[in-house]
Design a protein around this motif. Structure first.
Motif, short mmCIF file in Angstrom:
data_model
loop_
_atom_site.label_atom_id
_atom_site.label_comp_id
_atom_site.label_asym_id
_atom_site.label_seq_id
_atom_site.Cartn_x
_atom_site.Cartn_y
_atom_site.Cartn_z
N PRO A 139 -6.69 11.05 -4.93
CA PRO A 139 -6.89 9.60 -5.03
C PRO A 139 -5.62 8.84 -4.65
O PRO A 139 -4.52 9.19 -5.09
N PRO B 148 -3.13 6.09 -5.26
CA PRO B 148 -2.84 5.27 -6.43
C PRO B 148 -3.15 3.80 -6.19
O PRO B 148 -3.01 3.30 -5.07
N GLU B 149 -3.57 3.13 -7.22
CA GLU B 149 -3.93 1.71 -7.12
C GLU B 149 -2.82 0.89 -6.50
O GLU B 149 -3.05 0.00 -5.68
N ARG B 150 -1.57 1.20 -6.87
CA ARG B 150 -0.43 0.42 -6.36
C ARG B 150 -0.24 0.57 -4.85
O ARG B 150 0.42 -0.24 -4.21
N ASP B 151 -0.85 1.66 -4.27
CA ASP B 151 -0.65 1.96 -2.84
C ASP B 151 -1.81 1.50 -1.97
O ASP B 151 -1.70 1.56 -0.74
N ARG B 152 -2.90 1.10 -2.55
CA ARG B 152 -4.13 0.95 -1.77
C ARG B 152 -4.02 -0.12 -0.68
O ARG B 152 -4.49 0.09 0.45
N GLU B 153 -3.44 -1.24 -0.99
CA GLU B 153 -3.30 -2.29 0.02
C GLU B 153 -2.40 -1.81 1.16
O GLU B 153 -2.69 -2.04 2.33
N GLU C 160 -9.00 6.67 2.88
CA GLU C 160 -8.94 7.42 1.63
C GLU C 160 -9.84 8.65 1.65
O GLU C 160 -9.62 9.60 0.89
N THR D 133 6.83 3.41 -5.20
CA THR D 133 6.50 3.01 -3.83
C THR D 133 7.65 3.28 -2.86
O THR D 133 7.66 2.77 -1.75
#
Length: 445
Positions: free
Chosen positions: A212, A214-219, A231, A299
């Motif tokens: 998965p 990570p949420e912080r990386d999605r953008e 993804e 990040t």
């Protein structure tokens, strides 16, 4: 096609490829995924899987793939005076759990390793370890006090096991490989991820399912869709121009990272923060000040890729630090064909806590230990035959020929350039802060 976008994508996924590459090398030479491998001897010049390995500890490791379910890991009872650590790495090479001397975690008994989002069976009285990704690795170390101590370490290794949950519930115990057992995967060819861009991106495609973002990386990650990277995996771009640009950028990306690895000043200019003292350089990356056993790069994708180019399996700085020295007190590169050197360790002001240790290891310019007639690759605090100076300090001689006035403290050097690594396991706070005075490597003649 935007070359910076390609560089960003390459840097982001490089740790996934390194994880996959390590798994495949392990499968080709040691054993299958989800099975423990116990190194029965200390690493020497023949070890070529991971650069900058240590010869102080016996490695006990496994690569895992949790796609088929959890694994039960059984830990041994380790005597209090022996240093040990069992760190767990996710597919991005973050340390998400660690057991051993520092964290004082790792009670004997079963632990259940589960993948992201696992909601299945949880046996009673089993500690759960949750991996953020389906694939990852555990790269454990047990301190070895010398050849006569290997039998005691073997007993610790034999007390460990890795078993699929379904087998464990049926009363079975996973097999531990030691290099003596033949198995069908041995000798399989490992794809050239560095020389063949198609292999690189094929490994990315193999890794992304079950990894998965990570949420912080999605953008940030969503920017890579025009390259065929999403993804769910990687699809080779249909446009030949985009595909060719991506593959050229992949080769350039490796040159970029290897250039950073070879030239520290270049890495510093790009934001990798180094600490410097007496000719030694080290980077306290991914700190774990709360002693949780976790190291997360966040990040800082460039730092993460740089570390994986040099030190796959790197530990948090509070666990271990590895200052390196490439030059002597004159500023010249270390070269055994031209000079001999000394460095003196102040035993009244050591870089490690009492429950840790220190050592100095020599490597060739390729990052691996160098063969020598004495078969001696490091000198360290746990060597029983170290000879102290009259004031109690330890002077190490690094030379191609054994000096007449020392034997036990001699570290054989090649008749060529080399570098030294000063390991401090469980370092004192001054080492982590960058203020500890590591001993200068001084030209002797």
């Amino acid at each position: 096609m935007d070359s910076q976008l390609i560089r960003d994508a390459f840097v982001y996924v490089q740790p996934l490829v390194e994880t996959r590459r390590q798994h495949l090398m392990h499968n080709s030479t040691l054993g299958p995924d989800n099975a423990l491998f116990a190194f029965r001897t200390l690493v020497d010049h023949t070890h070529r899987n991971v650069p900058s390995p240590n010869s102080d500890t016996a490695y006990t490791a496994f690569g895992y793939n949790l796609a088929d379910g959890p694994l039960v890991i059984e830990f041994p009872e380790v005597e209090s005076e022996r240093y040990w650590v069992l760190p767990f790495y996710d597919a991005f090479t973050n340390v998400y759990a660690s057991f051993g001397t520092r964290t004082k975690r790792g009670r004997p008994g079963p632990h259940l390793l589960v993948g992201p989002g696992y909601d299945g069976e949880l046996p009673a009285d089993v500690e759960v370890i949750t991996s953020p990704t389906e694939r990852g690795a555990m790269l454990g170390r047990f301190l070895v006090y010398g050849p006569d101590d290997l039998a005691a370490v073997h007993r610790l290794q034999d007390a460990m096991s890795v078993t699929p949950l379904s087998d464990w519930l049926a009363g079975k115990r996973g097999m531990t490989y030691t290099g003596e057992q033949p198995w069908p995967g041995r000798g399989a060819e490992v794809p050239d991820a560095k020389g063949d861009p198609a292999s690189f991106w094929r490994m990315v495609d193999e890794m992304l399912p079950g990894t998965p973002i990570p949420e912080r990386d999605r953008e940030y990650f969503a920017r890579f869709a025009p390259l065929g990277l999403t993804e769910s995996g990687f699809t080779e771009p249909a446009d030949p121009a985009v595909r060719d640009a991506l593959y050229r950028g992949t080769l350039d990306g490796w040159k970029f990272l290897e250039g950073m690895a070879a030239d520290q000043t270049q890495a510093e200019k790009l934001g990798v923060h180094f600490l410097h003292r007496n000719g030694w350089d080290w980077s306290a990356v991914g700190s774990d000040p709360d002693n949780t056993g976790v190291r997360d790069y966040g990040t800082d994708y460039l730092l993460r890729a740089w570390v994986n180019t040099l030190y796959y399996g790197m530990l948090p700085p509070e666990e271990a630090l590895y200052p390196t020295s490439f030059g002597d007190d004159t500023g010249a590169r270390l070269n055994g064909a031209e000079h001999a050197y000394t460095l003196t360790v102040d035993t009244a002001d050591l870089p490690n806590r009492p429950d840790g240790f220190w050592s100095v290891t020599l490597y060739g310019t390729d990052g691996y230990m160098v063969d020598n007639p004495a078969k001696r690759f490091k000198v360290g605090s746990h060597d029983a035959d170290l000879t102290p100076d009259s004031d109690g300090r330890i002077t190490i001689t690094v030379a191609h020929e054994q000096p007449a006035d020392t034997k036990a403290n001699w570290l054989p050097a090649p008749a060529s350039e080399f570098y030294l690594m000063f390991r401090a396991y469980l370092p004192v706070s001054a080492v982590v802060a960058g203020t500890y005075p590591f001993p200068q490597v001084t030209r002797r003649h």
